[in-house]
Enzyme design. Structure first.
Site, PDB file in Angstrom:
ATOM      1  N   HIS A 163      10.953   8.720  13.423  1.00 18.39           N
ATOM      2  CA  HIS A 163       9.820   7.838  13.123  1.00 18.39           C
ATOM      3  C   HIS A 163       8.515   8.637  13.007  1.00 18.39           C
ATOM      4  CE1 HIS A 163       8.520   3.371  13.484  1.00 18.39           C
ATOM      5  NE2 HIS A 163       7.745   4.012  12.634  1.00 18.39           N
ATOM      6  N   LEU A 164       8.506   9.541  12.023  1.00 20.70           N
ATOM      7  CA  LEU A 164       7.363  10.437  11.829  1.00 20.70           C
ATOM      8  C   LEU A 164       6.433   9.991  10.708  1.00 20.70           C
ATOM      9  CD1 LEU A 164       9.150  13.920  12.117  1.00 20.70           C
ATOM     10  CD2 LEU A 164       7.885  12.679  13.888  1.00 20.70           C
ATOM     11  N   GLY A 165       6.650   8.780  10.161  1.00 22.47           N
ATOM     12  CA  GLY A 165       5.885   8.350   8.990  1.00 22.47           C
ATOM     13  C   GLY A 165       4.390   8.505   9.132  1.00 22.47           C
TER      14      GLY A 165
ATOM     15  N   LYS B 214       0.826  -1.213   0.000  1.00 24.17           N
ATOM     16  CA  LYS B 214       0.000   0.000   0.000  1.00 24.17           C
ATOM     17  C   LYS B 214       0.858   1.260   0.000  1.00 24.17           C
ATOM     18  CE  LYS B 214      -2.408  -1.292   3.640  1.00 24.17           C
ATOM     19  NZ  LYS B 214      -2.118  -2.728   3.790  1.00 24.17           N
TER      20      LYS B 214
ATOM     21  N   ALA C 225      10.360   2.410   6.338  1.00 23.13           N
ATOM     22  CA  ALA C 225       9.703   1.125   6.596  1.00 23.13           C
ATOM     23  C   ALA C 225       9.981   0.643   8.009  1.00 23.13           C
ATOM     24  CB  ALA C 225      10.160   0.097   5.555  1.00 23.13           C
ATOM     25  N   ARG C 226      11.093  -0.049   8.196  1.00 23.84           N
ATOM     26  CA  ARG C 226      11.469  -0.592   9.499  1.00 23.84           C
ATOM     27  C   ARG C 226      12.982  -0.548   9.651  1.00 23.84           C
ATOM     28  NH1 ARG C 226       7.003   0.056  10.902  1.00 23.84           N
ATOM     29  NH2 ARG C 226       5.522  -1.414  11.856  1.00 23.84           N
TER      30      ARG C 226
ATOM     31  N   ASP D 294       9.277  -6.523  -5.933  1.00 18.13           N
ATOM     32  CA  ASP D 294       8.423  -7.230  -4.983  1.00 18.13           C
ATOM     33  C   ASP D 294       7.942  -8.486  -5.693  1.00 18.13           C
ATOM     34  OD1 ASP D 294       6.459  -8.252  -3.318  1.00 18.13           O
ATOM     35  OD2 ASP D 294       5.806  -6.288  -2.625  1.00 18.13           O
TER      36      ASP D 294
ATOM     37  N   GLU E 139      15.134   2.203  18.683  1.00 13.52           N
ATOM     38  CA  GLU E 139      14.412   3.473  18.754  1.00 13.52           C
ATOM     39  C   GLU E 139      14.046   3.806  20.195  1.00 13.52           C
ATOM     40  OE1 GLU E 139      11.111   3.447  16.047  1.00 13.52           O
ATOM     41  OE2 GLU E 139      12.406   3.387  14.276  1.00 13.52           O
TER      42      GLU E 139
END
Length: 597
Positions: free
Chosen positions: A333-335, A204, A284-285, A224, A314
């Site tokens: 980490h403001l996504g 997504k 992402a991560r 992917d 984090e």
């Protein structure tokens, strides 16, 4: 007063007969809770979930958007208690029917134990559920739901923001001018127009990043292997192989989950194959990138710049070498941190929690579907077989148009009305999706998850003659329209095909492509397609023995003597690259593949 409906959900403890205990333990593995109509007198063995007239109580442990709170208050008593210590949470939880958290509150086994069976739902306002003990939740009959869709646009926008800020040195120039400097020549950037952006992970968020990047005039390709090619084509994106992606990219944007398969997927070996001067974005991560390898790539100039919103730890330590590197743009980490996304997440999780308390099955549930005890007891070994076949089949996929079409065949002497295969279908879906995703798949969300990923699973029943006492003779999984890492797994009609059955209560692999085999599906497997001739088993066994790899079983299936054969080897340890290379150098072996199950 009307009778109060109730449901009895067994806890997993020693109060159960030993003949059932191994079956019930499956709940922690597969996210399957067991219901039963039997009446027990030992109340410690059960959690009673009653539909009471009184309003339930929902504990909100971290800040939630007002729209979500209003929805919760219209249905339940809401207790907003923030910044609780673990001890305070354990004390309060026994008075609550539901708990809503973000990422900061740890919902541990102690929390579920302290609830005394009252806690029915845990809602995670966001996607990741690393802070919730899923096994403990399942064992205590507590449903866990999350909010996976509301922050998609926010994460995509932040990815684009980091991309453009990095290309034009916005953060560095801002810090410079605030320090009283005027360094126009130092912060000359690069243009985005005409540059190739590789989106790694075309879910997504990845697809939304691709849409926006195309609007900026970038050439967008994606990697992917499990994404539908038609969905990519619909927005003008070409799916490519991993090697093509990393070797042609000017910019790389990461949008894949952190799984064992993706952990440190960008490492020294991968960086060495990239174009010099590539630029990297990760929203992402943390953990997808090998941090030390990235530092070396930045120092050598292979990577010109990086923009990171996520980190392995984090918050990162103050002396984190990536954060303080001038070539790195970093955000905390403001996504998902927009007003709109926070409100959307609040509404999504509030709806899921309220629905669950009403007894509705939530599409975003990540554990504990309710399956009748008699069904689970009978199908338990086939549940294991189904997931293993899915995991095996998807690991044979090399790429192509992505996994879109899967056919599952169930062979049984029972009629369709006497065989409930919903659980088996869910476990096959679990096996197909979980190895390449962070999604937890169970009976509740299996079809929803498959649909979201463009995966179409069709069922076929073969009715056999014989006794209906055995629920199934075999299960067959076929994946169409894909390339295979192992050509021997291709059937006569061109699909990857694996087949298995239960023998003595254990899952066995009985067919790969056209080749019959007979091995227990456990641990790790090596599949070798070879010319059927003497000495091959000995040669392979010797190589594995010299590498200190223990072989626990070996089976050879062949079309005819001295023709082609497939050797299946079960190993306790993963062979090193040298051992695998030596196996591939045996002249009679045409191809081989190593599979983790």
């Amino acid at each position: 007063m009307a009778a109060t409906p109730f449901m009895l959900t067994p806890s997993l403890n020693k109060a159960f007969p030993s003949s059932l205990s191994w079956r019930l333990s499956l709940s922690s593995t597969f996210g399957v809770a067991v219901t039963t109509r039997r009446r027990f007198t030992n109340t410690n063995s059960f959690i009673v979930v009653a539909a009471m007239n009184a309003k339930p109580t929902i504990l909100v442990a971290e800040k939630l958007g007002e729209s979500g709170l209003e929805l919760l208050k219209s249905f339940a008593n809401v207790d907003c208690s923030y910044n609780m210590s673990p001890e305070e949470l354990c004390t309060k939880i026994s008075l609550c029917d539901a708990l809503i958290v973000r990422s900061g509150t740890k919902v541990t086994r102690e929390v579920f134990q302290s609830s005394g069976g009252r806690l029915k739902v845990v809602g995670r306002a966001g996607v990741g559920i690393d802070n919730v003990d899923l096994s403990a939740a399942t064992e205590h009959g507590c449903l866990v739901v999350n909010a996976p869709t509301a922050n998609t646009i926010a994460a995509a926008e932040h990815g684009i923001a980091l991309l453009t800020a990095m290309a034009r040195n916005i953060a560095q120039a801002n810090a410079s001018i605030k320090a009283g400097k005027w360094e126009r020549s130092k912060y000359v950037g690069v243009s985005l127009v005409g540059k190739t952006l590789v989106v790694m992970g075309f879910g997504k968020v990845g697809s939304e990043v691709a849409r926006r990047a195309k609007g900026l005039g970038m050439h967008v390709i994606a990697y992917d292997p499990y994404a539908p090619a038609d969905r990519a084509r619909a927005i003008g994106v070409e799916l490519v192989t991993f090697d093509e992606a990393i070797s042609t990219a000017d910019f790389i944007s990461l949008h894949m989950p952190l799984t064992p398969a993706t952990s440190k997927i960008l490492n020294d070996a991968v960086f060495s194959k990239m174009k010099k001067g590539v630029r990297l974005v990760n929203v992402a991560r943390g953990g997808i990138i090998d941090d030390e390898a990235l530092l070396r790539a930045l120092d050598s100039g292979i990577v010109a710049q990086a923009a990171l919103d996520v980190f392995t730890e984090e918050p990162p330590p103050k002396d984190n070498t990536l954060v303080i590197n001038e070539k790195v743009t970093a955000t905390p980490h403001l996504g998902a941190s927009t007003i709109e996304a926070q409100e959307g997440v609040a509404i999504e999780i509030a709806e899921a929690v309220v629905g669950a308390l009403k007894g509705e099955l939530a599409a975003t549930a990540v554990n504990a579907p309710m399956v009748p005890a008699e069904v689970l007891s009978e199908l338990a070994p086939f549940v294991v077989l189904a997931e293993k076949l899915g995991r095996l089949a998807v690991q044979l996929v090399a790429g192509g148009s992505g996994v879109q079409s899967v056919k599952v065949t169930y062979a049984s002497a029972r009629g369709p009305d006497d065989l409930d295969t919903r659980l088996l279908r869910a476990m096959i879906t679990k096996g197909l999706i979980e190895p390449i995703s962070s999604v937890f798949v169970n009976l509740v969300n299996a079809d929803f998850t498959a649909k979201q990923r463009g995966l179409r699973i069709t069922d076929e029943r073969i009715v056999l003659d014989g006794s209906p006492d055995n629920p199934l003779e075999f299960i067959q999984v076929q994946i169409a329209n894909v390339e295979s890492k192992f050509a021997g797994s291709i059937s006569e009609s061109g699909e990857i095909k694996v087949e298995g059955r239960v023998k003595d209560g254990l899952p066995h692999l009985t067919k790969v492509g056209l080749f019959g085999v007979d091995v227990s599906i456990e641990g790790s497997l090596i599949l070798c397609k070879q010319v059927d001739q003497p000495g091959i088993i000995g040669k392979v066994g010797s190589i594995l023995g010299e590498a200190n790899v223990n072989v626990n079983f070996m089976s050879v299936g062949r079309i005819a003597p001295r023709k082609q054969a497939v050797m299946t080897i079960g190993v306790d340890e993963e062979p090193d690259m040298e051992a695998l290379k030596r196996i591939g150098e045996i002249s009679a072996i045409e191809e081989f593949v190593f599979l983790k199950l």
